[in-house]
Design a protein around this motif. Structure first.
Motif, PDB file in Angstrom:
ATOM      1  N   THR A 196       0.798  -1.233   0.000  1.00 40.27           N
ATOM      2  CA  THR A 196       0.000   0.000   0.000  1.00 40.27           C
ATOM      3  C   THR A 196       0.829   1.280   0.000  1.00 40.27           C
ATOM      4  N   PHE A 197       2.065   1.220  -0.503  1.00 45.52           N
ATOM      5  CA  PHE A 197       2.884   2.424  -0.344  1.00 45.52           C
ATOM      6  C   PHE A 197       2.498   3.581  -1.262  1.00 45.52           C
ATOM      7  N   ASP A 198       1.557   3.360  -2.152  1.00 49.85           N
ATOM      8  CA  ASP A 198       1.192   4.473  -3.028  1.00 49.85           C
ATOM      9  C   ASP A 198      -0.233   4.976  -2.791  1.00 49.85           C
ATOM     10  N   THR A 199      -0.762   4.719  -1.608  1.00 49.59           N
ATOM     11  CA  THR A 199      -2.086   5.267  -1.306  1.00 49.59           C
ATOM     12  C   THR A 199      -1.889   6.660  -0.712  1.00 49.59           C
ATOM     13  N   GLY A 200      -1.923   7.654  -1.599  1.00 46.19           N
ATOM     14  CA  GLY A 200      -1.372   8.963  -1.275  1.00 46.19           C
ATOM     15  C   GLY A 200      -2.135   9.825  -0.295  1.00 46.19           C
ATOM     16  N   LYS A 201      -1.398  10.677   0.351  1.00 45.98           N
ATOM     17  CA  LYS A 201      -1.974  11.733   1.164  1.00 45.98           C
ATOM     18  C   LYS A 201      -1.577  13.045   0.498  1.00 45.98           C
ATOM     19  N   LEU A 202      -0.452  13.600   0.934  1.00 44.63           N
ATOM     20  CA  LEU A 202       0.021  14.849   0.318  1.00 44.63           C
ATOM     21  C   LEU A 202       0.773  14.549  -0.981  1.00 44.63           C
ATOM     22  N   ASN A 203       0.645  15.419  -1.954  1.00 44.16           N
ATOM     23  CA  ASN A 203       1.453  15.296  -3.166  1.00 44.16           C
ATOM     24  C   ASN A 203       2.273  16.576  -3.363  1.00 44.16           C
ATOM     25  N   GLY A 204       3.575  16.447  -3.077  1.00 42.11           N
ATOM     26  CA  GLY A 204       4.480  17.598  -3.176  1.00 42.11           C
ATOM     27  C   GLY A 204       4.554  18.172  -4.578  1.00 42.11           C
ATOM     28  N   ARG A 205       4.292  17.335  -5.579  1.00 42.56           N
ATOM     29  CA  ARG A 205       4.372  17.787  -6.980  1.00 42.56           C
ATOM     30  C   ARG A 205       3.306  18.846  -7.290  1.00 42.56           C
ATOM     31  N   ASN A 206       2.243  18.839  -6.449  1.00 46.93           N
ATOM     32  CA  ASN A 206       1.185  19.835  -6.647  1.00 46.93           C
ATOM     33  C   ASN A 206       1.323  21.007  -5.672  1.00 46.93           C
ATOM     34  N   GLY A 207       2.442  21.044  -4.963  1.00 49.73           N
ATOM     35  CA  GLY A 207       2.654  22.154  -4.035  1.00 49.73           C
ATOM     36  C   GLY A 207       2.134  21.896  -2.622  1.00 49.73           C
ATOM     37  N   ASP A 208       1.671  20.652  -2.347  1.00 48.89           N
ATOM     38  CA  ASP A 208       1.263  20.314  -0.974  1.00 48.89           C
ATOM     39  C   ASP A 208       2.505  19.930  -0.178  1.00 48.89           C
ATOM     40  N   HIS A 209       2.660  20.510   0.991  1.00 48.49           N
ATOM     41  CA  HIS A 209       3.858  20.187   1.772  1.00 48.49           C
ATOM     42  C   HIS A 209       3.575  20.180   3.261  1.00 48.49           C
ATOM     43  N   THR A 210       4.519  19.647   4.023  1.00 51.63           N
ATOM     44  CA  THR A 210       4.427  19.653   5.484  1.00 51.63           C
ATOM     45  C   THR A 210       5.124  20.916   5.999  1.00 51.63           C
ATOM     46  N   LYS A 211       4.993  21.173   7.291  1.00 53.54           N
ATOM     47  CA  LYS A 211       5.644  22.366   7.848  1.00 53.54           C
ATOM     48  C   LYS A 211       7.173  22.194   7.883  1.00 53.54           C
ATOM     49  N   ASP A 212       7.632  20.946   7.739  1.00 50.19           N
ATOM     50  CA  ASP A 212       9.089  20.705   7.696  1.00 50.19           C
ATOM     51  C   ASP A 212       9.747  21.470   6.548  1.00 50.19           C
ATOM     52  N   LEU A 213       9.024  21.604   5.447  1.00 53.26           N
ATOM     53  CA  LEU A 213       9.611  22.284   4.288  1.00 53.26           C
ATOM     54  C   LEU A 213       9.867  23.756   4.608  1.00 53.26           C
ATOM     55  N   GLN A 214       8.901  24.385   5.244  1.00 55.96           N
ATOM     56  CA  GLN A 214       9.056  25.794   5.575  1.00 55.96           C
ATOM     57  C   GLN A 214      10.287  25.999   6.452  1.00 55.96           C
ATOM     58  N   GLY A 215      10.461  25.093   7.436  1.00 57.98           N
ATOM     59  CA  GLY A 215      11.626  25.168   8.319  1.00 57.98           C
ATOM     60  C   GLY A 215      12.928  25.072   7.538  1.00 57.98           C
ATOM     61  N   ALA A 216      12.974  24.128   6.622  1.00 63.90           N
ATOM     62  CA  ALA A 216      14.192  23.932   5.822  1.00 63.90           C
ATOM     63  C   ALA A 216      14.484  25.158   4.971  1.00 63.90           C
ATOM     64  N   LEU A 217      13.445  25.683   4.325  1.00 65.16           N
ATOM     65  CA  LEU A 217      13.646  26.817   3.417  1.00 65.16           C
ATOM     66  C   LEU A 217      14.118  28.063   4.160  1.00 65.16           C
TER      67      LEU A 217
END
Lengths: 166, 268
Positions: free
Chosen positions: B232-253
């Motif tokens: 079941t590894f492809d039963t998606g939640k967020l898709n980063g390719r569409n600009g959906d991200h976690t708050k971790d990204l903001q921290g990194a940037l």
């Protein structure tokens, strides 16, 4: 007459033979096989360089050194350096002079071929012993690995093998 | 095909794909660099930071291809875009663990090894496909990247197999990390809502072909350490390719762009 000679391809090549690797002063960018093209149009010289590794932080330094050196040639008003990816730089582009220069610096030249499991072997650049161990495929720069010679007990570095068969 | 002969739709497809490739390596390289000084031993510090440096070089090259296509300056593309504009997959934005690299870093090496190995195998599959890309400048870049990837893959594969064949604790932690990483693999092979556009112009294999090639590549390795690919590894939640991200990204940037943001006009 004089300016024509100064601006010839050969003159540019001669100058580039003195542009050293910023970290290995015994080899030039010609020895390393990084110079792919030289074009001269009127008073402008264009030099095409193949980066050894894409993320090499020395590239901008090399660009600056090329511009400085070629601009000194009489009749040259502008020098531009372009980094290109095709053909890709491979470690077999290093010349015989480059191999000697690397050894002089204590760096084993890159191996010629890769074993089936993806590993490779070099001899010690100091004593030529084959009894060496690979301490780290990665080294102080992107293009080098760290090894140890069991015969002369010297740590040394080797240029990584980079080949289009990888 | 060169830049001047591209029709607008084809160019758009290339640009969409390049943002995904560039942002993936940009974040992957950053997370790798956070291990500097913290890796398990000094040789690993040299190795993993060298891999991070190579990967940042790959990102820079993809950003430069975007620059050539008129998307703006490569440095700005790397630093000035907000998190909702980013197209990287979720896996590469995840933090290395609790704490920060400056203090109280409780990073998990098992997670790093599993993430890096699986990301690198996925990248290898994509890069090999890109070598046949219809966009020649991208195909040329792929040839170059592929040679460097050989060493990255060798490195992470060694760690992956050795830790999974090591003590009970090591194996348990690796298995936990494996579950965590696979849960984030949803969008690694996704092109998001641009999938159709990218497919039309033969820039890279399709999502399903890439995924199958990846499964074929890693299956023997996983079998050798008694692991299976979860169904079941492809039963998606967020898709980063569409600009959906976690708050971790903001921290990194915000850390990545701290110096750039002080004065974006400065020439480096």
């Amino acid at each position: 007459m004089c300016t024509t000679i100064q601006r010839s391809k050969e003159a540019v090549l001669q100058v580039l033979a003195n542009v050293k690797d910023p970290e290995i002063d015994t080899v030039s960018i010609i020895d390393l096989g990084m110079v792919e093209g030289i074009t001269i149009e009127n008073h402008t010289v264009k030099v095409e360089i193949l980066p050894t590794f894409v993320g090499c932080p020395a590239l901008e330094m090399i660009r600056g050194n090329i511009v400085k050196a070629v601009n000194k040639l009489e009749g040259v008003e502008e020098t531009t350096v372009t980094f290109i990816n095709s053909p890709p730089w491979t470690s077999d582009r290093i010349t015989e002079k480059g191999i000697q220069g690397l050894k002089e610096f204590g760096i084993a030249p890159p191996p010629k071929y890769m074993k089936e499991d993806g590993s490779w072997h070099v001899d010690c650049p100091y004593c030529s012993s084959t009894y060496v161990t690979l301490d780290n495929i990665f080294g102080p720069t992107a293009c080098r690995s760290i090894l140890y010679c069991k015969s002369c007990k010297n740590p040394f570095e080797a240029m990584k093998l980079i080949s289009s068969t990888m | 095909m060169s830049i001047t002969t591209l029709n607008p739709e084809n160019k758009k497809a290339i640009i969409k794909l390049l943002y995904q490739l560039a942002d993936d390596d940009f974040l992957y390289a950053y997370r790798g660099s956070e291990w500097l000084g913290l890796a398990p031993h000094i040789e690993e510090d040299v190795a993993s930071s060298s891999i991070a440096q190579d990967s940042m070089g790959h990102a820079a090259m993809f950003y430069r291809l975007l620059e050539e296509l008129g998307e703006g300056n490569a440095d700005d593309l790397a630093h000035a875009r907000q998190s909702h504009e980013r197209k990287n997959c979720i896996l590469v934005e995840r933090v290395n663990g609790p704490g920060s690299y400056m203090e109280n870093a409780q990073y998990d090496w098992a997670y790093a090894v599993v993430r890096n190995y699986l990301y690198t195998t996925a990248k290898k599959v994509k890069i090999q496909s890109l070598k046949q890309s219809s966009y020649q400048p991208l195909a040329d870049v792929a040839v170059k990247v592929d040679m460097e990837l050989h060493y990255h893959l060798l490195h992470w594969k060694t760690w992956f197999i050795q830790l999974l064949s090591s003590t009970d604790e090591a194996r348990a932690r690796m298995k936990d990390a494996y579950v965590q990483v696979m849960n984030d693999f949803t969008d690694v092979f996704s092109f998001g809502k641009d999938a159709e556009l990218i497919k039309v112009y033969n820039l890279i294999d399709t999502e399903s072909v890439l995924k199958q090639k990846w499964i074929d590549t890693i299956t023997p390795v996983l079998e050798s350490v008694q692991l299976e690919i979860p169904e079941t590894f492809d039963t998606g939640k967020l898709n980063g390719r569409n600009g959906d991200h976690t708050k971790d990204l903001q921290g990194a940037l915000s850390i990545l762009s701290e110096v750039y943001d002080m004065n974006p006009a400065v020439a480096w």
